[in-house]
Design an enzyme around this catalytic site. Structure first.
Site, short mmCIF file in Angstrom:
data_model
loop_
_atom_site.label_atom_id
_atom_site.label_comp_id
_atom_site.label_asym_id
_atom_site.label_seq_id
_atom_site.Cartn_x
_atom_site.Cartn_y
_atom_site.Cartn_z
N ALA A 127 0.66 -1.33 0.05
CA ALA A 127 -0.06 0.03 0.09
C ALA A 127 0.87 1.31 0.06
CB ALA A 127 -0.84 -0.13 1.07
N LYS B 131 6.12 11.09 -3.74
CA LYS B 131 4.71 10.37 -3.98
C LYS B 131 4.74 8.76 -4.11
CE LYS B 131 2.94 14.73 -6.19
NZ LYS B 131 2.35 15.09 -7.23
N GLU C 28 0.98 1.28 -6.44
CA GLU C 28 -0.31 0.89 -6.97
C GLU C 28 -0.90 1.48 -8.15
OE1 GLU C 28 0.51 1.19 -3.46
OE2 GLU C 28 0.96 -0.79 -3.66
#
Length: 242
Positions: A9, A192, A196
């Protein structure tokens, strides 16, 4: 040891990276205090660069980092305990385009190229960053044209890697990455997440490319030769009967 929820994640750089930056800040404060004792001044009067500490007002008075560490009166240890809740009011953008070749007689589809454009901040590790993009793109391509769980009477019939098709090195098409740098990263150094994003777009990009190539729109994955052939045949029959 403390429980860790795992590497997933896009949390590693965000959580571990911010923790490392905090730890480095605390370690720097300790080093400045030790250097200040040696230089007989306040820690706020010292500058550090190139492995040396020196007095801001008298650069000739200096001491090396190695000497500060070896002459420290106590071990320098740092611990960081912090929660890093992920901001909710942020968004990142990824756009992908696929180039495919479709054989109308059989429906066979071959992916020749995938272009991925990503909204990025500071890239901390370029090799790892590109690896995330390439790996995720291939995962998405596999989902788009290969991977399928076949079920009969409630049971999976292709439950081994001998029957469940995954992309191999021979299947990888040309991959091109376009990085569009912008601000607003919430990770350390304005970074950033990247993990995903590249795996979501390839199935849709491939479906769009197939539709552009032979004029049939598929909405079920994977996009196989059988499904394309069936759709082409149904379209031909519809035209003949219409």
């Amino acid at each position: 040891t403390p429980r860790d929820s795992g590497v997933r994640a896009s949390r590693v750089t965000y959580v571990a990276g911010n923790a490392v930056m905090q730890a480095c800040g605390k370690l720097r404060e300790q080093l400045l205090r030790h250097a200040a004792r040696r230089l007989e001044c306040g820690a706020d009067e010292i500058e550090f660069d190139g492995g040396k500490f020196w007095l801001r007002q008298d650069p000739g008075q200096q001491i090396t980092l190695r000497r500060v560490v070896t002459q420290a009166s106590e071990p320098m240890t740092v611990s960081v305990y912090e929660d890093y809740p992920y901001p909710e009011d942020i968004s990142y953008i990824c756009a992908q385009v696929a180039e495919v070749e479709v054989e109308p007689e059989t429906g066979a589809v071959q992916v020749h190229r995938i272009v991925s454009a990503h909204d990025v901040g500071t890239i901390i590790n370029p090799i790892s960053h590109q690896g995330q993009i390439d790996g995720a793109t291939i995962m998405g391509m596999g989902q788009g044209v290969m991977e399928e769980l076949v079920m009969e009477n409630g049971r999976i019939t292709n439950a081994s890697l001998g029957d469940y098709k995954l992309p191999t090195a021979a299947d990888i098409p040309e991959l091109k990455t376009v990085l569009v740098k912008s601000g607003g990263g919430v990770g350390p150094l304005d970074s950033k997440p990247i993990g995903e994003f590249a795996n979501n777009g390839p199935p849709a990009a491939i479906a769009n490319a197939v539709a552009d190539a032979v004029g049939v729109r598929l909405f079920e994955l994977p996009i196989t030769a059988e499904k394309i052939y069936r759709s082409l045949k149904e379209r031909k029959l519809a035209k003949r009967n219409g």
